[in-house]
Design a protein around this motif. Structure first.
Motif: not given
Length: 242
Positions: A66-75
């Motif tokens: 859940a915490m990692m979902k706070l960061f924007p996905p790598q493009r």
């Protein structure tokens, strides 16, 4: 204070109690242990916001994923590759169709290995078999080399793709025991550097490969199962498709 420490231990827990419940329980604990009268609920909220970052609260209450979902996905920018320079591959199980193989066996788990060009998204080569195995992977790679000569290939770290025959000696393989006298894998022998995706849901995402979109909704799986040629066929062993 003891009351604040008790509240934090109760609220910052993966059972995820509500703030109001945690405060009420803290008041009860304070009365039972003689910690005195506690500040109001709003004071507790302000202190929690002051002492804990939002990411820390989510980590303690919901976990790493859940915490990692706070960061924007790598493009990723695939324009750095030329067509045919880099590929990604994966297996796909056609579990919607019953298929009869030349030896007479009928199964609904026919599996294919597919290679896709990263720059253009074009499917370059594939082979089908009863199961996902090294031979299907090897033969699909043989077909791939008849189309282009890639220098990079991304794939999952599976027992099929990361076997010693195809990728022995590759870095970050993390499959099977690695020995000094292991032979070089076939991919490296033809000039392809294998890269393995990280299956960790926290620190990686094996589903981020471009070919995953080719398998999803509206992709190869559905297009084959709904093909007009297979209408009213393949839905049972009696209607198996040769």
């Amino acid at each position: 204070s003891n009351a604040w420490d008790w509240f934090c231990a109760y609220y910052l827990n993966q059972r995820q109690p509500t703030f109001a419940e945690s405060y009420r329980r803290a008041v009860e604990a304070a009365e039972a242990n003689g910690w005195g009268e506690l500040p109001c609920l709003s004071t507790f909220k302000r202190r929690l916001k002051r002492e804990f970052a939002p990411q820390e609260i989510i980590y303690k209450r919901q976990g790493k994923e859940a915490m990692m979902k706070l960061f924007p996905p790598q493009r990723r920018d695939k324009s750095v590759f030329q067509a045919g320079e880099a590929v990604n591959g994966d297996s796909l199980k056609f579990d919607m169709l019953y298929v009869e193989f030349p030896d007479g066996e009928i199964i609904n788990t026919m599996t294919g290995w597919f290679w896709q060009d990263i720059r253009t998204n074009k499917i370059l080569a594939y082979r089908l078999g009863k199961t996902e195995n090294t031979d299907v992977f090897r033969l699909a790679t043989y077909d791939l080399l008849g189309v282009c000569s890639p220098t990079h290939a991304w794939m999952d770290n599976t027992r099929v793709a990361a076997n010693k025959t195809m990728t022995g000696g590759a870095h970050n393989r993390y499959r099977f025991s690695i020995k000094e006298d292991d032979p070089m894998g076939h991919l490296q022998r033809v000039g392809i550097t294998p890269h393995f995706t990280n299956p960790s849901k926290v620190y990686g995402n094996s589903g981020a490969k471009p070919i995953e979109r080719g398998f999803g909704v509206g992709g190869i799986h559905g297009k084959v199962a709904s093909h007009p040629e297979f209408m009213n066929r393949g839905y049972s062993k009696k209607t198996a498709i040769p």
